[in-house]
Scaffold this motif. Structure first.
Motif, short mmCIF file in Angstrom:
data_model
loop_
_atom_site.label_atom_id
_atom_site.label_comp_id
_atom_site.label_asym_id
_atom_site.label_seq_id
_atom_site.Cartn_x
_atom_site.Cartn_y
_atom_site.Cartn_z
N PHE A 36 0.83 -1.20 0.00
CA PHE A 36 0.00 0.00 0.00
C PHE A 36 0.86 1.25 0.00
CE2 PHE A 36 -2.49 -3.35 1.93
CZ PHE A 36 -3.71 -3.21 1.28
N GLU A 37 0.35 2.28 -0.66
CA GLU A 37 1.01 3.58 -0.67
C GLU A 37 -0.05 4.66 -0.58
OE1 GLU A 37 3.73 6.34 -3.64
OE2 GLU A 37 3.89 4.16 -3.80
N LEU A 38 0.20 5.64 0.25
CA LEU A 38 -0.69 6.78 0.36
C LEU A 38 -0.28 7.80 -0.70
CD1 LEU A 38 -2.97 8.17 1.91
CD2 LEU A 38 -1.28 8.98 3.54
N VAL A 39 -1.21 8.17 -1.56
CA VAL A 39 -0.95 9.11 -2.65
C VAL A 39 -1.86 10.32 -2.46
CG1 VAL A 39 -1.01 9.46 -5.15
CG2 VAL A 39 -0.32 7.23 -4.22
N ASP A 40 -1.26 11.47 -2.30
CA ASP A 40 -1.99 12.72 -2.09
C ASP A 40 -1.97 13.51 -3.39
OD1 ASP A 40 -2.99 15.18 -1.24
OD2 ASP A 40 -1.77 15.23 0.59
N ILE A 41 -3.13 13.72 -3.99
CA ILE A 41 -3.15 14.45 -5.27
C ILE A 41 -2.63 15.87 -5.12
CG2 ILE A 41 -4.94 13.02 -6.31
CD1 ILE A 41 -6.92 15.28 -5.86
N LYS A 42 -2.69 16.39 -3.92
CA LYS A 42 -2.17 17.73 -3.66
C LYS A 42 -0.68 17.82 -4.00
CE LYS A 42 -2.27 21.22 -0.02
NZ LYS A 42 -2.68 21.49 1.36
N ASP A 43 0.06 16.73 -3.83
CA ASP A 43 1.50 16.71 -4.09
C ASP A 43 1.84 16.85 -5.58
OD1 ASP A 43 1.91 16.33 -1.38
OD2 ASP A 43 2.17 14.16 -1.57
N PHE A 44 0.86 16.67 -6.45
CA PHE A 44 1.11 16.71 -7.89
C PHE A 44 0.79 18.06 -8.52
CE2 PHE A 44 1.13 12.37 -6.71
CZ PHE A 44 2.11 11.80 -7.50
N ASN A 45 0.21 18.96 -7.75
CA ASN A 45 -0.08 20.31 -8.24
C ASN A 45 -0.73 20.31 -9.62
OD1 ASN A 45 1.06 21.71 -5.96
ND2 ASN A 45 3.06 21.07 -6.74
N LEU A 46 -1.77 19.52 -9.78
CA LEU A 46 -2.46 19.44 -11.06
C LEU A 46 -3.36 20.67 -11.24
CD1 LEU A 46 -3.51 15.68 -10.92
CD2 LEU A 46 -1.63 16.67 -12.26
N PRO A 47 -3.11 21.47 -12.26
CA PRO A 47 -4.02 22.59 -12.52
C PRO A 47 -5.31 22.05 -13.13
CG PRO A 47 -2.43 22.42 -14.29
CD PRO A 47 -2.06 21.36 -13.26
N LEU A 48 -6.24 22.92 -13.42
CA LEU A 48 -7.41 22.46 -14.16
C LEU A 48 -6.89 21.86 -15.46
CD1 LEU A 48 -9.98 23.29 -12.60
CD2 LEU A 48 -10.79 24.09 -14.80
N LEU A 49 -7.45 20.77 -15.87
CA LEU A 49 -6.95 20.00 -17.01
C LEU A 49 -6.38 20.92 -18.09
CD1 LEU A 49 -6.61 17.21 -18.23
CD2 LEU A 49 -8.91 17.38 -19.12
N ASP A 50 -5.08 20.79 -18.32
CA ASP A 50 -4.39 21.69 -19.24
C ASP A 50 -3.67 20.96 -20.37
OD1 ASP A 50 -2.38 20.58 -17.72
OD2 ASP A 50 -1.31 22.45 -17.40
N GLU A 51 -4.04 19.73 -20.62
CA GLU A 51 -3.45 18.99 -21.73
C GLU A 51 -4.23 19.30 -23.02
OE1 GLU A 51 -0.82 17.09 -22.09
OE2 GLU A 51 -0.20 16.97 -19.99
N PRO A 52 -3.53 19.62 -24.11
CA PRO A 52 -4.21 19.98 -25.36
C PRO A 52 -4.84 18.79 -26.09
CG PRO A 52 -1.83 20.08 -25.66
CD PRO A 52 -2.08 19.81 -24.20
N VAL A 53 -4.38 17.58 -25.80
CA VAL A 53 -4.88 16.38 -26.47
C VAL A 53 -5.66 15.55 -25.44
CG1 VAL A 53 -4.16 14.28 -27.69
CG2 VAL A 53 -2.90 16.41 -28.03
N PRO A 54 -6.79 14.95 -25.84
CA PRO A 54 -7.54 14.13 -24.88
C PRO A 54 -6.68 13.03 -24.26
CG PRO A 54 -8.80 14.44 -26.91
CD PRO A 54 -7.43 14.99 -27.16
N PRO A 55 -6.89 12.74 -22.98
CA PRO A 55 -6.08 11.73 -22.28
C PRO A 55 -6.12 10.35 -22.95
CG PRO A 55 -7.43 12.91 -20.72
CD PRO A 55 -7.85 13.36 -22.08
N SER A 56 -7.21 10.03 -23.63
CA SER A 56 -7.31 8.72 -24.28
C SER A 56 -6.26 8.54 -25.38
CB SER A 56 -8.71 8.51 -24.86
OG SER A 56 -8.99 9.52 -25.81
N MET A 57 -5.65 9.62 -25.83
CA MET A 57 -4.60 9.55 -26.85
C MET A 57 -3.25 9.21 -26.22
SD MET A 57 -6.36 10.14 -29.53
CE MET A 57 -5.26 10.56 -30.84
N GLY A 58 -3.10 9.44 -24.91
CA GLY A 58 -1.85 9.11 -24.22
C GLY A 58 -0.67 9.98 -24.61
N GLN A 59 -0.93 11.16 -25.12
CA GLN A 59 0.14 12.07 -25.57
C GLN A 59 0.26 13.23 -24.60
OE1 GLN A 59 -0.95 13.17 -29.58
NE2 GLN A 59 -0.97 11.05 -30.27
#
Length: 186
Positions: A36-59
């Motif tokens: 088990f590992e505790l993963v805190d999303i706060k540690d990743f500093n994810l802004p509001l989705l800012d990827e130009p390509v949909p995640p399903s493309m994996g790019q």
């Protein structure tokens, strides 16, 4: 042996979720059927989705997305610790889920929720998201009430019977996580 992430879904300052996630992690660490590992999303500093390509493309183009993808991809199963805000899950968790696609596929998940109604409505919103991400979510879940499991709505003092609920949920998550792992290797 499978690897299970306990994902803390709230990023709010003074969040109740940190105590809840640590409690789940301490219960989980007593087990020998998963790492088990505790993963805190706060540690990743994810802004509001800012990827130009949909995640399903994996790019993925952003460093924070690549780091998040590598972390999530390293697990076979997840336990999402989510608050209920305004009859739903929190935006930070939904955003973190939306950043990725294939890294979530063919894995298992369970839920620990908290709120005025035990966080039940947050989990009900997450279940169709899990289906779209091809995550098999288990039936057993842990629901914690702000009225009975928190002193003054902020100091986490869970009823002792909840530990059995955590272990029941983990039994299912680990079992399903192991079964789903065989799909990914095939």
């Amino acid at each position: 042996m499978i690897k299970t992430a306990i994902i803390l879904g709230s990023t709010r300052p003074n969040r109740n979720g940190e105590a809840v996630a640590r409690w789940v992690y301490e219960i989980a660490k007593k087990r020998t059927d998963s790492k088990f590992e505790l993963v805190d999303i706060k540690d990743f500093n994810l802004p509001l989705l800012d990827e130009p390509v949909p995640p399903s493309m994996g790019q993925y183009s952003q460093p924070h997305t690549k780091a998040w993808a590598a972390k999530i991809d390293s697990f076979d199963a997840y336990v999402f610790v989510t608050p209920e805000y305004n009859h739903g899950t929190c935006g930070a968790l939904k955003n973190a889920l939306d950043f990725l696609y294939k890294e979530w596929n063919n894995k298992a998940a369970g839920f620990v929720s908290y709120g005025s109604a035990g966080g039940a409505r947050a989990v009900e919103q997450l279940r169709p998201v899990m289906a779209e991400l091809q995550i098999a979510d288990v039936r057993a879940q842990v629901m914690l009430s702000l009225f009975t499991d928190f002193e003054n709505f902020s100091v986490f003092k869970p009823n002792p019977h909840h530990e059995n609920s955590v272990n029941s949920m983990l039994d299912q998550v680990i079992s399903w996580g192991g079964a789903m792992k065989t799909l990914r290797k095939g």
